[in-house]
Design a protein around this motif. Structure first.
Motif, PDB file in Angstrom:
ATOM      1  N   ALA A  61      12.531 -17.343 -18.152  1.00  9.81           N
ATOM      2  CA  ALA A  61      12.114 -18.416 -18.940  1.00  9.81           C
ATOM      3  C   ALA A  61      11.143 -18.053 -20.128  1.00  9.81           C
ATOM      4  CB  ALA A  61      11.380 -19.511 -17.925  1.00  9.81           C
ATOM      5  N   GLU A  62      10.429 -17.051 -20.137  1.00  6.17           N
ATOM      6  CA  GLU A  62       9.477 -16.637 -20.949  1.00  6.17           C
ATOM      7  C   GLU A  62      10.296 -15.946 -22.232  1.00  6.17           C
ATOM      8  OE1 GLU A  62       6.669 -13.965 -18.911  1.00  6.17           O
ATOM      9  OE2 GLU A  62       5.109 -15.932 -18.469  1.00  6.17           O
ATOM     10  N   PHE A  68      19.345 -22.544 -15.265  1.00  6.08           N
ATOM     11  CA  PHE A  68      19.555 -21.771 -14.236  1.00  6.08           C
ATOM     12  C   PHE A  68      20.407 -22.389 -13.162  1.00  6.08           C
ATOM     13  CE2 PHE A  68      15.649 -21.054 -16.581  1.00  6.08           C
ATOM     14  CZ  PHE A  68      15.207 -19.856 -16.297  1.00  6.08           C
ATOM     15  N   LEU A  69      20.987 -21.540 -12.555  1.00  2.00           N
ATOM     16  CA  LEU A  69      22.109 -21.831 -11.510  1.00  2.00           C
ATOM     17  C   LEU A  69      21.293 -20.932 -10.273  1.00  2.00           C
ATOM     18  CD1 LEU A  69      24.413 -23.109 -10.163  1.00  2.00           C
ATOM     19  CD2 LEU A  69      25.881 -21.363 -11.373  1.00  2.00           C
ATOM     20  N   PRO A  79       5.833 -23.377  -4.734  1.00  2.00           N
ATOM     21  CA  PRO A  79       6.687 -23.671  -6.026  1.00  2.00           C
ATOM     22  C   PRO A  79       8.357 -23.609  -5.975  1.00  2.00           C
ATOM     23  CG  PRO A  79       5.659 -22.041  -6.787  1.00  2.00           C
ATOM     24  CD  PRO A  79       5.186 -22.085  -5.302  1.00  2.00           C
ATOM     25  N   ASN A  80       9.300 -24.363  -6.185  1.00  2.00           N
ATOM     26  CA  ASN A  80      10.670 -24.287  -6.245  1.00  2.00           C
ATOM     27  C   ASN A  80      10.827 -23.586  -7.679  1.00  2.00           C
ATOM     28  OD1 ASN A  80      11.427 -25.331  -3.838  1.00  2.00           O
ATOM     29  ND2 ASN A  80      10.781 -27.364  -4.675  1.00  2.00           N
ATOM     30  N   LEU A  81      12.265 -23.092  -8.138  1.00  2.00           N
ATOM     31  CA  LEU A  81      12.201 -22.409  -9.072  1.00  2.00           C
ATOM     32  C   LEU A  81      12.234 -23.355 -10.298  1.00  2.00           C
ATOM     33  CD1 LEU A  81      15.478 -20.137  -9.643  1.00  2.00           C
ATOM     34  CD2 LEU A  81      15.104 -21.957 -11.170  1.00  2.00           C
ATOM     35  N   HIS A  82      12.683 -24.802 -10.178  1.00  2.00           N
ATOM     36  CA  HIS A  82      12.564 -25.681 -11.426  1.00  2.00           C
ATOM     37  C   HIS A  82      11.017 -25.968 -11.579  1.00  2.00           C
ATOM     38  CE1 HIS A  82      12.103 -28.613  -8.262  1.00  2.00           C
ATOM     39  NE2 HIS A  82      11.518 -29.252  -9.436  1.00  2.00           N
ATOM     40  N   GLN A  83      10.182 -25.602 -10.825  1.00  4.13           N
ATOM     41  CA  GLN A  83       8.846 -25.948 -11.042  1.00  4.13           C
ATOM     42  C   GLN A  83       8.139 -24.607 -11.840  1.00  4.13           C
ATOM     43  OE1 GLN A  83       7.837 -26.725  -6.797  1.00  4.13           O
ATOM     44  NE2 GLN A  83       7.147 -28.811  -7.449  1.00  4.13           N
ATOM     45  N   ILE A  84       8.693 -23.464 -11.552  1.00  5.86           N
ATOM     46  CA  ILE A  84       8.336 -22.446 -12.264  1.00  5.86           C
ATOM     47  C   ILE A  84       8.752 -22.437 -13.759  1.00  5.86           C
ATOM     48  CG2 ILE A  84       8.953 -19.666 -12.429  1.00  5.86           C
ATOM     49  CD1 ILE A  84       6.719 -20.472 -10.048  1.00  5.86           C
ATOM     50  N   VAL A  85       9.996 -22.526 -13.924  1.00  7.03           N
ATOM     51  CA  VAL A  85      10.647 -22.523 -15.162  1.00  7.03           C
ATOM     52  C   VAL A  85      10.151 -23.509 -16.133  1.00  7.03           C
ATOM     53  CG1 VAL A  85      12.490 -20.901 -14.417  1.00  7.03           C
ATOM     54  CG2 VAL A  85      12.857 -23.474 -14.535  1.00  7.03           C
ATOM     55  N   PHE A 142      27.813 -24.613 -20.528  1.00 11.23           N
ATOM     56  CA  PHE A 142      28.402 -23.260 -20.268  1.00 11.23           C
ATOM     57  C   PHE A 142      28.533 -22.532 -21.673  1.00 11.23           C
ATOM     58  CE2 PHE A 142      28.108 -24.397 -15.957  1.00 11.23           C
ATOM     59  CZ  PHE A 142      28.666 -23.351 -15.319  1.00 11.23           C
ATOM     60  N   SER A 143      28.173 -23.018 -22.655  1.00 12.77           N
ATOM     61  CA  SER A 143      28.296 -22.399 -23.876  1.00 12.77           C
ATOM     62  C   SER A 143      27.008 -21.785 -24.443  1.00 12.77           C
ATOM     63  CB  SER A 143      28.746 -23.484 -25.176  1.00 12.77           C
ATOM     64  OG  SER A 143      27.654 -24.264 -25.488  1.00 12.77           O
ATOM     65  N   ARG A 144      25.986 -22.113 -23.506  1.00 15.70           N
ATOM     66  CA  ARG A 144      24.523 -21.223 -23.691  1.00 15.70           C
ATOM     67  C   ARG A 144      24.356 -20.561 -22.703  1.00 15.70           C
ATOM     68  NH1 ARG A 144      20.422 -25.465 -26.320  1.00 15.70           N
ATOM     69  NH2 ARG A 144      19.625 -23.442 -26.803  1.00 15.70           N
ATOM     70  N   PRO A 145      23.388 -19.580 -22.799  1.00 18.84           N
ATOM     71  CA  PRO A 145      23.157 -18.593 -21.577  1.00 18.84           C
ATOM     72  C   PRO A 145      22.457 -19.648 -20.303  1.00 18.84           C
ATOM     73  CG  PRO A 145      22.198 -17.688 -23.782  1.00 18.84           C
ATOM     74  CD  PRO A 145      22.857 -19.131 -24.153  1.00 18.84           C
ATOM     75  N   ILE A 146      22.741 -18.711 -19.235  1.00 17.07           N
ATOM     76  CA  ILE A 146      22.493 -19.241 -17.833  1.00 17.07           C
ATOM     77  C   ILE A 146      22.100 -18.281 -16.907  1.00 17.07           C
ATOM     78  CG2 ILE A 146      23.327 -20.469 -15.866  1.00 17.07           C
ATOM     79  CD1 ILE A 146      25.446 -21.985 -17.370  1.00 17.07           C
ATOM     80  N   ALA A 147      20.982 -18.480 -16.425  1.00 20.62           N
ATOM     81  CA  ALA A 147      20.460 -17.460 -15.160  1.00 20.62           C
ATOM     82  C   ALA A 147      21.009 -17.823 -13.861  1.00 20.62           C
ATOM     83  CB  ALA A 147      19.193 -17.541 -15.357  1.00 20.62           C
TER      84      ALA A 147
END
Length: 264
Positions: A61-62, A68-69, A79-85, A142-147
């Motif tokens: 995220a930084e 994120f998938l 904290p869940n992943l969405h709370q972190i990012v 999906f045209s942009r980066p995904i983690a």
């Protein structure tokens, strides 16, 4: 809604037990305690894995990743992943996927997104990458980066299910600049113990399989590893952790390989 099967242990509920959660059944507790009898540091391993997920998500995220998938989400533990990012980028979008109906029951906790972003949940198995990708497209661009995050998941996928192929199928539709985040238990340092641990999972119906450094590194073929490459979890950007996050004294010895890599 799928029925929760309480007749056999499930890896997500065992993981919840290792983290000190309450969303598990006697069959999960019994199997988890068998694992603990063979490998007493398993709860520390679960916390170390969770801390790695936090650090990896924070780093991406930084570095500008906004989608994120997360497959193999597990029972929500804050904290869940969405709370972190979303704490870093409130506009971030997150899709969670898991195959345990009890995770679906708790999915509401995964959907409390920052108002600027979005979160979604799909009940699906990593062995059905087509369903996961199709559903994720409803939330992610999906045209942009995904983690893509497969944290503590691939050691629950046997060679018979072709995990290398599954990872490739999940990566293929992702845009250049996407990332793959993995963690994986290994028997490299104590193969006899891990044979016994794996047997507990297999008796419960989970095709568990620990892998060595070389086998784990194969998942990153064709990708650009983020420094420091493939290492034990405790050695991956420890400075990114919260104070005392994952601090279990013997964390340096936890047999968990991790890595994050970029799709060129």
């Amino acid at each position: 809604m799928s029925t929760i099967d309480t007749s056999r242990p499930h890896a997500a509920r065992m993981y919840d037990y290792f983290l000190g959660g309450k969303d598990n059944y006697p069959v999960d507790v019994a199997a988890a305690e068998q694992v603990t009898s063979h490998f007493p540091a398993v709860s520390a391993m679960a916390r170390t894995n969770r801390a790695f997920m936090h650090r990896a998500s924070r780093l991406l995220a930084e570095r500008g990743v906004r989608q994120f998938l997360d497959i193999g989400t597990g029972i929500p533990t804050e904290p869940n992943l969405h709370q972190i990012v979303q704490g870093i980028a409130p506009e971030a979008r997150v899709v969670y996927a898991d195959n345990d109906p009890i995770v679906l029951r708790h999915a509401e906790a995964l959907l409390h997104s920052a108002p600027e972003g979005r979160t979604a949940y799909v009940q699906a198995d990593v062995r059905d990458p087509g369903k996961i990708i199709a559903t994720a497209r409803e939330t992610l661009d999906f045209s942009r980066p995904i983690a893509l995050s497969l944290v503590a998941l691939l050691h629950l996928v046997g060679d018979g299910d072709e995990p290398l192929r599954l990872v490739r199928e999940l990566l293929e539709p992702l845009a250049p600049g996407s990332h793959l985040t993995l963690s994986h238990a290994t028997g490299d340092f104590d193969p006899e113990t891990w044979e016994r641990v794996v047997e507990v999972y297999r008796k419960g119906g989970t095709a568990a399989q620990v892998r060595g450094l070389g086998e784990f590194s194969e998942f990153f073929t064709g990708l650009e590893l983020v420094d420091p490459g493939v290492v034990l979890a405790a050695r991956w950007h420890p400075a990114l952790g919260e104070p005392r996050e994952g601090d279990d004294g013997g964390e340096e010895e936890i047999p968990l390989y991790v890595g994050v890599a970029r799709k060129p």
